[in-house]
Design an enzyme around this catalytic site. Structure first.
Site, mmCIF file in Angstrom:
data_model
loop_
_atom_site.group_PDB
_atom_site.id
_atom_site.type_symbol
_atom_site.label_atom_id
_atom_site.label_comp_id
_atom_site.label_asym_id
_atom_site.label_seq_id
_atom_site.Cartn_x
_atom_site.Cartn_y
_atom_site.Cartn_z
ATOM 1 N N CYS A 199 -20.271 12.838 -7.211
ATOM 2 C CA CYS A 199 -18.877 12.409 -7.362
ATOM 3 C C CYS A 199 -18.045 13.687 -7.543
ATOM 4 C CB CYS A 199 -18.798 11.493 -8.586
ATOM 5 S SG CYS A 199 -17.137 11.016 -9.012
ATOM 6 N N CYS A 217 -4.559 15.420 -12.879
ATOM 7 C CA CYS A 217 -3.975 14.413 -11.990
ATOM 8 C C CYS A 217 -2.576 14.075 -12.476
ATOM 9 C CB CYS A 217 -4.846 13.157 -11.986
ATOM 10 S SG CYS A 217 -4.277 11.913 -10.808
ATOM 11 N N CYS A 242 -7.273 6.338 -17.899
ATOM 12 C CA CYS A 242 -8.052 7.445 -17.333
ATOM 13 C C CYS A 242 -7.848 8.746 -18.108
ATOM 14 C CB CYS A 242 -7.646 7.617 -15.877
ATOM 15 S SG CYS A 242 -8.376 9.052 -15.101
ATOM 16 N N GLU A 252 -6.378 12.493 -7.577
ATOM 17 C CA GLU A 252 -6.185 11.463 -6.555
ATOM 18 C C GLU A 252 -6.307 12.159 -5.190
ATOM 19 O OE1 GLU A 252 -5.595 8.118 -5.780
ATOM 20 O OE2 GLU A 252 -5.440 9.029 -3.802
ATOM 21 N N SER A 267 -11.997 7.252 -2.774
ATOM 22 C CA SER A 267 -11.338 6.257 -3.613
ATOM 23 C C SER A 267 -9.896 6.671 -3.862
ATOM 24 C CB SER A 267 -12.088 6.163 -4.945
ATOM 25 O OG SER A 267 -11.364 5.357 -5.829
ATOM 26 N N SER A 312 -8.513 1.466 -5.934
ATOM 27 C CA SER A 312 -8.459 1.096 -7.352
ATOM 28 C C SER A 312 -7.445 -0.025 -7.501
ATOM 29 C CB SER A 312 -8.009 2.284 -8.197
ATOM 30 O OG SER A 312 -8.895 3.353 -8.029
ATOM 31 N N LEU A 313 -7.922 -1.194 -7.806
ATOM 32 C CA LEU A 313 -7.040 -2.374 -7.837
ATOM 33 C C LEU A 313 -6.620 -2.713 -9.274
ATOM 34 C CD1 LEU A 313 -5.752 -4.797 -6.399
ATOM 35 C CD2 LEU A 313 -8.001 -5.818 -6.211
ATOM 36 N N HIS A 314 -7.576 -3.098 -10.066
ATOM 37 C CA HIS A 314 -7.418 -3.297 -11.514
ATOM 38 C C HIS A 314 -6.509 -4.452 -11.957
ATOM 39 C CE1 HIS A 314 -9.805 0.196 -11.499
ATOM 40 N NE2 HIS A 314 -8.833 1.039 -11.249
ATOM 41 N N HIS A 359 -14.737 2.482 -20.213
ATOM 42 C CA HIS A 359 -15.184 3.360 -21.288
ATOM 43 C C HIS A 359 -13.963 3.698 -22.119
ATOM 44 C CE1 HIS A 359 -17.991 3.909 -17.878
ATOM 45 N NE2 HIS A 359 -18.819 3.604 -18.846
HETATM 46 FE FE1 SF4 Z 1 -5.536 10.095 -11.394
HETATM 47 FE FE2 SF4 Z 1 -7.472 8.485 -10.491
HETATM 48 FE FE3 SF4 Z 1 -7.201 8.962 -13.111
HETATM 49 FE FE4 SF4 Z 1 -5.370 7.484 -11.852
HETATM 50 S S1 SF4 Z 1 -7.541 6.950 -12.123
HETATM 51 S S2 SF4 Z 1 -4.963 9.137 -13.322
HETATM 52 S S3 SF4 Z 1 -5.317 8.484 -9.854
HETATM 53 S S4 SF4 Z 1 -7.742 10.462 -11.557
#
Ligand code: SF4
Length: 349
Positions: free
Chosen positions: A103, A110, A117, A156, A187, A209-211, A285
């Site tokens: 990964c 970001c 996140c 991203e 992704s 990434s939907l969520h 997490h």
């Molecule tokens: Fe950035 Fe991906 Fe984290 Fe969103 S989930 S803040 S796009 S690293």
């Protein structure tokens, strides 16, 4: 010195020409860089002595080893790389019986600010170059074991499309690593203009990434919803053919009492109707300073079963590397940034 590793074939040919060398030298360099994995320009023995000398004045191969590694009890390894700009990025190596996945990160931090996140919480320090992105793949001891690459690490990828697309070109071209695009998944949270480039210029898999299927709720989780609403993103992906080998999946972190209700199941089924896809349910997490809580395994299984009843192929993604903060959403070099650590522990491989 400018790195050669990470340049596409056309960039290498242009660079050869600019250096007063025949354009075919570019193809020879690509062979040495991506097939023979050479460590120096001097080793490119089918280039003339003059060509090697000229190139060595300005260029280097430009690979760098990780500066640290931590190993999880489940075998996952988190590698730390220091970029030439003095920042740190991480890559997670995830070994399974038949798959060995890496990964990789595409940015230092970001700017998308997703609520759940850790990378988002550390802010944005810059884009990685193609060299820095691919370096993560070829500079770990497990490089020859890797079967799959996922662009799901820090950053991203579609916010750094040029470097990411050049990297994918190098990985999948015959003159490059000649890797099957079916072994690569990118992704994204749904940055539409760059996604179009990705869809049209590669055959790699796509994960979104939907969520949450609901506008207001998704905006709270992911500010990007205000710019590219998920409804629009899904309309866009539905315009592509997913009947072949190329796959699309949706990542859905299940938060307790938030996005785990039957109403969500119903709306997801409406939204994804007619699309051949899969939903990956991801365990959350928990991270500091968010009100979000993780759904239990039982709740995840119930949610999966409800989606399956609606005809949506749904899996629960096994969590890996949680004890070393390598699991989804946990990659962050914030601590290093805060402590301004210049020299992490040396890596003994
Ligand atoms: Fe950035 Fe991906 Fe984290 Fe969103 S989930 S803040 S796009 S690293």
């Amino acid at each position: 010195m400018e790195p050669l590793f990470g340049k596409t074939l056309s960039e290498l040919k242009n660079l050869a020409e600019k250096s007063g060398l025949p354009r075919y030298t570019g193809k020879q360099m690509a062979d040495w860089l991506y097939k023979k994995h050479t460590g120096s320009v001097a080793e490119m023995t089918n280039l003339s002595k003059r060509a090697r000398e000229t190139l060595s004045e300005k260029y280097t191969i430009g690979l760098s080893s990780p500066v640290n590694v931590v190993v999880s009890s489940d075998g996952t390894k988190k590698y730390l790389f220091k970029t030439p700009s003095g920042h740190y990025v991480e890559a997670a190596y995830i070994p399974e019986k038949k798959r060995h996945t890496l990964c990789i990160s595409s940015q230092m931090g970001c700017k998308m600010g997703c609520l759940f996140c850790m990378t988002g919480k550390q802010g944005f320090q810059g884009n990685l170059s193609t060299n820095e992105i691919l370096n993560q793949i070829v500079s770990i001891p497990e490089k020859n074991l890797l079967t799959n690459i996922v662009y799901m690490g820090m950053g991203e990828p579609m916010d750094n499309p040029e470097a990411v697309m050049s990297g994918i070109e190098i990985l999948t071209s015959e003159w490059g690593f000649a890797m099957s695009p079916r072994r690569i998944t990118l992704s994204t949270i749904g940055l539409l203009p760059a996604m179009k480039t990705y869809m049209d210029r590669s055959d790699c898999h796509l994960a979104i990434s939907l969520h949450s299927p609901f506008d207001k709720e998704r905006k709270q989780l992911m500010p990007i919803q205000s710019v590219y609403p998920v409804e629009e993103v899904i309309r866009f992906v539905k315009s592509y053919d997913w009947q072949g080998q190329r796959r699309i999946s949706f990542e859905y972190i299940l938060f307790k009492g938030l996005n785990d209700t039957p109403v969500h199941v119903k709306e997801l089924a409406r939204l994804l109707n007619g699309l051949r896809c899969r939903i990956n349910l991801i365990h959350f997490h928990e991270i500091p300073e968010t009100p979000l809580r993780a759904a239990s395994l039982q709740e995840m299984e119930d949610f999966r079963d409800q989606l399956k009843q609606k005809g949506i192929f749904t899996t629960i993604r096994r969590s890996r590397g949680q004890d070393i903060d390598a699991a989804c959403g946990l990659l962050s070099t914030k601590k290093l940034l805060e402590e301004n650590v210049e020299k992490p522990k040396p890596l003994s491989l």
